[in-house]
Each structure stands twice: as C-alpha cells, then as structure tokens.
Scaffold this motif. Structure first.
Motif: not given
Length: 105
Positions: A70-87
């Motif tokens: 479930x921790x991968x859902x938000x990074x997947x959306x952000x990455x798909x939108x071409x935005x940087x993933x918060x460290x």
C-alpha cells in the motif's frame, strides 16, 4: 466495476487517466472467522493479499506486478504524473522494476 468504467468512459473521464482501485485490507470476508482472528491479528493469505486494479490510458501494457505494498500506491501515482517523489516516502513506484524488498508482518 464495469458500470463504473462505462460511466467514466461515457463522460470522457478515461481519456489520459490513471485509475487505481484497491482496498484497505485483504478479501477474507469471514473465511476464517473465529473470535480473535481477523486482518489485525492473523496473517492468512486472504487477509494480507490486497486486491489492486490499475487502469492507465497512456500505458495499457503494465507487466504483471508480483509484489507491491500500500505504501507504493502514492509513489506510483506521483511518478505516473511526472512529479518528483518526496524522499521521505517509503514506497516505490510500481512503474519501475521491482527491487529486492523485504516486508515485515
């Protein structure tokens, strides 16, 4: 789900969209319903395997995903939108090759 997607498509909302359908826990639905058992106190596969459906209008060729959390859902959306993933985020985008991972239950 079929009716949901038919409505979204009819309204034109599926053009260039990403839709993720998931749940907060597995799909046990009382399969091992004994007192004291449940998705909080046991690790039956039906409790820890979480259903997730991904519809991506731009990339319909997603490979099968053998592992994700479930921790991968938000990074997947952000990455798909071409935005940087918060460290500070622990998850990894499912759009990238899965690295060796360990989970603790």
């Amino acid at each position: 789900i079929e009716q949901l997607f038919a409505t979204l498509d009819k309204k034109g909302y599926l053009r260039d969209s990403l839709v993720i359908i998931t749940s907060d826990h597995g799909e046990g639905l009382g399969a091992t319903a004994r007192e004291g058992y449940g998705h909080i106190t046991s690790l039956y596969q039906e409790f820890i395997n979480i259903p997730m459906l991904i519809y991506d209008a731009r990339d319909p060729g997603w490979p099968p995903l053998p592992f994700g959390t479930q921790l991968d859902i938000a990074p997947t959306i952000v990455d798909r939108l071409g935005l940087p993933i918060p460290s500070s985020w622990e998850g990894q985008p499912l759009t990238r090759p899965v690295q060796s991972r360990t989970t603790f239950h």
